[in-house]
Design an enzyme around this catalytic site. Structure first.
Site, PDB file in Angstrom:
ATOM      1  N   ASP A  46       0.835  -1.201   0.000  1.00 32.19           N
ATOM      2  CA  ASP A  46       0.000   0.000   0.000  1.00 32.19           C
ATOM      3  C   ASP A  46       0.871   1.253   0.000  1.00 32.19           C
ATOM      4  O   ASP A  46       1.544   1.560   0.989  1.00 32.19           O
ATOM      5  CB  ASP A  46      -0.901  -0.004   1.242  1.00 32.19           C
ATOM      6  CG  ASP A  46      -1.829   1.192   1.288  1.00 32.19           C
ATOM      7  OD1 ASP A  46      -2.955   1.088   0.784  1.00 32.19           O
ATOM      8  OD2 ASP A  46      -1.434   2.255   1.838  1.00 32.19           O
ATOM      9  N   TYR A  51       3.498   9.694  -0.584  1.00 36.21           N
ATOM     10  CA  TYR A  51       4.641   9.042   0.059  1.00 36.21           C
ATOM     11  C   TYR A  51       5.938   9.218  -0.726  1.00 36.21           C
ATOM     12  O   TYR A  51       7.012   8.939  -0.200  1.00 36.21           O
ATOM     13  CB  TYR A  51       4.381   7.541   0.252  1.00 36.21           C
ATOM     14  CG  TYR A  51       3.156   7.180   1.039  1.00 36.21           C
ATOM     15  CD1 TYR A  51       2.417   8.135   1.745  1.00 36.21           C
ATOM     16  CD2 TYR A  51       2.703   5.861   1.074  1.00 36.21           C
ATOM     17  CE1 TYR A  51       1.283   7.784   2.451  1.00 36.21           C
ATOM     18  CE2 TYR A  51       1.567   5.502   1.788  1.00 36.21           C
ATOM     19  CZ  TYR A  51       0.856   6.471   2.463  1.00 36.21           C
ATOM     20  OH  TYR A  51      -0.275   6.106   3.156  1.00 36.21           O
ATOM     21  N   LYS A  81      -2.639   6.142  -4.058  1.00 30.16           N
ATOM     22  CA  LYS A  81      -3.686   7.097  -3.694  1.00 30.16           C
ATOM     23  C   LYS A  81      -3.472   8.437  -4.384  1.00 30.16           C
ATOM     24  O   LYS A  81      -2.336   8.837  -4.647  1.00 30.16           O
ATOM     25  CB  LYS A  81      -3.698   7.316  -2.170  1.00 30.16           C
ATOM     26  CG  LYS A  81      -3.755   6.035  -1.344  1.00 30.16           C
ATOM     27  CD  LYS A  81      -3.685   6.311   0.147  1.00 30.16           C
ATOM     28  CE  LYS A  81      -3.485   5.038   0.930  1.00 30.16           C
ATOM     29  NZ  LYS A  81      -2.091   4.542   0.868  1.00 30.16           N
ATOM     30  N   HIS A 115      -7.205   9.963  -1.271  1.00 25.62           N
ATOM     31  CA  HIS A 115      -6.459   9.901  -0.015  1.00 25.62           C
ATOM     32  C   HIS A 115      -7.237  10.465   1.173  1.00 25.62           C
ATOM     33  O   HIS A 115      -7.058  10.034   2.312  1.00 25.62           O
ATOM     34  CB  HIS A 115      -5.131  10.642  -0.179  1.00 25.62           C
ATOM     35  CG  HIS A 115      -4.065  10.159   0.745  1.00 25.62           C
ATOM     36  ND1 HIS A 115      -2.767   9.976   0.352  1.00 25.62           N
ATOM     37  CD2 HIS A 115      -4.092   9.808   2.045  1.00 25.62           C
ATOM     38  CE1 HIS A 115      -2.046   9.545   1.382  1.00 25.62           C
ATOM     39  NE2 HIS A 115      -2.832   9.434   2.416  1.00 25.62           N
TER      40      HIS A 115
END
Length: 287
Positions: A46, A51, A81, A115
């Site tokens: 994930d 990120y 996301k 998100h």
């Protein structure tokens, strides 16, 4: 024990019950920890645009796939996301295209999530339209949301052009943040809960009731918390950058928590968040 044991989504596709979370996993570390996780038995990773490690995560997946002809892409589940700053139809299409480019070596994305709900009606609606189109185009297999509260889900499910219901709602949930109403609502709507920060970032490891259960069952505090999410029927996304913790986080499927164990562990009156909580973000008419 393989992490390939799965749930079936409302799309008909399957999703492994345990996944590796890579929030705050640096790009320098991401490729190797994902590769090691897949070697250890994980089949679910994930990530997110936020990120800044999507490319490296996909490199780790590609490395594992190339290692052995028996390693099949269809056995893996990769999530990313769309962040809040890319809400809206055009920006979401751009975000998905960028994520697909980073995932080029693995061919497609299994799940793309909004998100959070932190924008406005028009942008959220436009984003969902773009995500539905991504599924129709075949490069994204499933779509869902993250950090959505009941009111945000109600808004989405009322879209006049809704073709695809969210497959999942990924939220922070653990025994000190149970979100009973939200989880019940998602269950009723056929939306699977994914638990992030399922270990409460280790901040509750010294909880005496948790320690009692860990001692009784001969497992670590972290393993008990992963087993709690599984007992509730959630996908669980423990995060680690430590190779030695990968296998223990999968050695949880033999843990059977009784009703008494659950009652001891659960703290339904607590509201312990370890980070943000966009599930409470106001709708336009509440601002």
């Amino acid at each position: 024990m393989s992490g390939s044991i799965s749930y079936t989504l409302n799309s008909g596709n399957t999703i492994p019950k345990v996944g590796l979370g890579v929030y705050k996993t640096s790009p320098e570390v991401a490729e190797n920890i994902v590769y090691e996780a897949l070697k250890a038995g994980y089949r679910h990773v994930d990530s997110a645009a936020l990120y800044k490690n999507e490319k490296e995560v996909c490199e780790g997946i590609a490395k594992w796939l190339a290692e052995d002809p028996a390693n099949k892409r269809e056995d893996l589940f990769y999530t990313t996301k769309v962040y809040d700053d890319h809400h809206g139809y055009e920006l979401t299409k751009k975000s998905v295209a960028e994520s697909l480019e980073k995932a080029a070596k693995i061919g497609y994305i299994d799940l793309v999530l909004m998100h959070s709900p932190k924008s406005d009606y028009e942008k959220r609606h436009g984003s969902w339209k773009a995500l539905q189109e991504a599924v129709a185009e075949g490069k994204v297999k499933n779509i869902g949301v993250s950090n959505y509260g009941v009111k945000h889900l109600n808004e989405l499910l009322a879209y006049k052009d809704l073709k695809i219901k969210p497959a999942v709602n990924q939220i922070e949930v653990h025994p000190w943040l149970m979100r009973s109403e939200l989880c019940k609502y998602c269950h009723e709507q056929g939306i699977l809960i994914e638990a992030y920060s399922p270990l409460a970032k280790a901040r509750k490891f010294d909880d005496p009731d948790l320690q009692t259960l860990a001692s009784k069952l001969g497992k670590s505090a972290g393993q008990i918390l992963i087993a709690w999410s599984l007992a509730k029927g959630y996908v669980v996304l423990p995060k680690t950058e430590t190779k030695a913790r990968l296998v223990p986080n999968l050695e949880v499927f033999d843990i059977k928590l009784s009703e008494e164990d659950l009652a001891l562990l659960e703290k339904p009156n607590e509201y312990f968040t370890t980070g943000w909580d966009p599930t409470v973000y106001p709708l336009d008419d509440e601002k």
